[in-house]
Design a protein around this motif. Structure first.
Motif, short mmCIF file in Angstrom:
data_model
loop_
_atom_site.label_atom_id
_atom_site.label_comp_id
_atom_site.label_asym_id
_atom_site.label_seq_id
_atom_site.Cartn_x
_atom_site.Cartn_y
_atom_site.Cartn_z
N GLU A 303 0.83 -1.20 0.00
CA GLU A 303 0.00 0.00 0.00
C GLU A 303 0.87 1.26 0.00
O GLU A 303 1.85 1.33 0.73
N ARG A 306 -1.59 7.84 0.76
CA ARG A 306 -2.48 8.56 -0.14
C ARG A 306 -1.76 9.74 -0.81
O ARG A 306 -1.01 10.47 -0.16
N ARG A 309 1.46 8.50 -5.08
CA ARG A 309 1.58 8.15 -6.50
C ARG A 309 1.52 9.39 -7.38
O ARG A 309 2.32 9.56 -8.30
N GLY A 317 -3.04 2.05 -8.62
CA GLY A 317 -3.60 2.07 -7.28
C GLY A 317 -3.29 0.77 -6.57
O GLY A 317 -2.58 -0.09 -7.10
N ASP A 318 -3.87 0.59 -5.37
CA ASP A 318 -3.53 -0.54 -4.53
C ASP A 318 -4.70 -1.47 -4.27
O ASP A 318 -4.59 -2.37 -3.43
N THR A 319 -5.83 -1.28 -4.95
CA THR A 319 -7.01 -2.08 -4.67
C THR A 319 -6.92 -3.43 -5.38
O THR A 319 -6.04 -3.66 -6.22
N ASP A 322 -7.09 -2.96 -9.03
CA ASP A 322 -5.81 -2.56 -9.60
C ASP A 322 -4.90 -3.77 -9.79
O ASP A 322 -4.15 -3.86 -10.77
#
Length: 456
Positions: A303, A306, A309, A317-319, A322
């Protein structure tokens, strides 16, 4: 991904083969296949970020956080202490030791009565020029000392920033003072050990081993990381240390989770205990794997803080979505495709049921050096004949492979867009539960779904 398109098994210019059009689970904690690809791509992102920051004149540190642990400690309890608890409908989320590092007045500074933050009220993050960090959690386990979860983080410092949140940007870099860096490191060590002690005194590490700082001195340090990412099994390069937990063989008598899985596979496959990799009985390995599954559920393995990036110009992103996008991109990164075969949805289902998918991929590669599309198609047909679906194959030239895959991705994008629009409509329905017009329209939709036509 697209039942209408089926699956494409393609041969690359390098002589390897790829399967295009299959959805992946994307479970970075649990799937060795998906984890290897996701972590490799994440490691590339991390290397790019570190190189970019060092090139700008900033400073980066690899920081490792550990907790004291014993063979009776549950992994879920240790993960909660490090990362924080997971939010449930009944219980609010409780921060872990990691979140405590970047909170509080000492770290963030204190505002005056007018709401402004003056220089004499600056926090540690201002004095060292903290920009953000990338965090990765790694887990190992041993029969003697039990679970050992720990966090690796690359911390970016030495930046002058303006703006807040989405408007935050770097306007300059500087070299933090030795006193500032020492104050920061002492503060993090104190906060980390104090937070763990508050959760459980038994988790409290000593000052020497709880938090370890390693500075990346030059751009060369950052550039050299790329050489290790794909080929080193247990290297200590920071990007690898951060992202490639799937490659590691744990030290000190511990094993990594995928080593548990490998030994389970060996033992259930009939390999004698003395010849199987890893340690412990089948019962012990199964118990540890099941505990690991439960403890990591709903947690992020890697992660970024916020807005880091966007500050560094790194997309993504980190989801979980993603992660799936990274897998999709990896499928398309196999190089130039010189030939392939298209297999229908029903045909590939039959191949999978017969466990012939690996044989199909190997047939596409070939071992005789014959790269002719027709010869490749014939080899694949021979395998698919074992599943009674040889007629479900269409041989494709290089141009046809690219065209078919582009159409498949376009279909997937359209379905994603339709799903997103559907979710927006459903969210709109929930915005106002008292508006008569909203209630009436919702009732109409409900009845239409049940009987096929709107009703008064």
């Amino acid at each position: 991904m697209d039942p209408a398109s089926g699956v494409i098994v393609a041969q690359t210019a390098a002589g390897t083969s790829v399967v295009l059009g299959l959805m992946r689970c994307g479970r970075i904690w649990l799937c060795p296949v998906c984890a290897a690809t996701i972590r490799h791509k994440r490691a590339e992102e991390i290397t790019t970020a570190v190189v970019e920051w060092v090139r700008r004149g900033g400073t980066a540190y690899l920081v490792t956080f550990t907790a004291r642990h014993g063979h009776t400690d549950r992994l879920a309890d240790l993960m909660d202490a490090l990362q924080g608890t997971r939010k449930t409908p009944d219980v609010p989320r409780r921060p872990g030791a990691y979140q405590r590092l970047i909170s509080g007045g000492t770290w963030a500074g204190r505002r005056s009565s007018d709401g402004a933050r003056h220089r004499d009220r600056e926090g540690l993050r201002d004095r060292i020029g903290y920009v953000g960090m990338i965090r990765a959690t790694e887990v190992t386990v041993g029969q003697v000392n039990g679970w050992h979860p720990h966090i690796h983080a690359i911390v970016f410092v030495g930046g002058r920033t303006e703006g807040e949140r989405a408007d935050k940007r770097v306007v300059g870099v500087f070299e933090p003072t030795e006193n500032g860096l020492k104050e920061w490191q002492d503060q993090w060590r104190s906060v980390w050990t104090g937070a763990l002690r508050k959760v459980n005194p038994a988790f409290t590490p000593d000052q020497e081993h709880g938090v370890d700082f390693k500075r990346l001195e030059t751009e060369r340090d950052a550039n050299d990381l790329a050489e290790y990412i794909a080929k080193t099994q247990d290297g200590k390069a920071p990007a690898l240390e951060l992202a490639r937990a799937d490659l590691k063989t744990a030290a000190g008598g511990n094993v990594a989770p995928f080593e548990l899985l490998g030994r389970i596979g060996d033992l259930t496959g009939g390999v004698p205990e003395d010849d199987a990799a890893g340690q412990g009985s089948l019962e012990w390995n199964l118990g540890r794997w099941h505990e690991y599954e439960r403890a990591t559920k709903g947690r992020r393995a890697i992660e970024w803080t916020r807005y880091l990036r966007q500050i560094l110009g790194i997309e993504g992103g980190d989801t979980e979505d993603d992660d799936l996008d990274l897998l999709l991109a990896a499928d398309a990164d196999g190089g130039e495709l010189r030939a392939g075969v298209a297999v229908t949805d029903e045909g590939w289902a039959a191949v999978s049921r017969r466990a012939l998918d690996l044989a199909t991929v190997e047939a596409a590669e070939g071992t005789d050096g014959n790269t002719d599309p027709a010869a490749m198609g014939e080899r694949v047909r021979e395998v698919l004949a074992l599943a009674d679906v040889a007629d479900a194959v269409v041989v494709l030239t290089s141009g046809e492979v690219a065209e078919a895959y582009a159409a498949m991705l376009e279909s997937l994008a359209l379905r994603r867009e339709e799903a997103s629009a559907r979710r927006r409509r459903e969210n709109d329905d929930q915005d106002d539960d008292t508006d008569p017009a909203v209630l009436e329209e919702r009732a109409r939709r409900h009845l239409a779904r049940r009987v096929g036509t709107p009703q008064e």
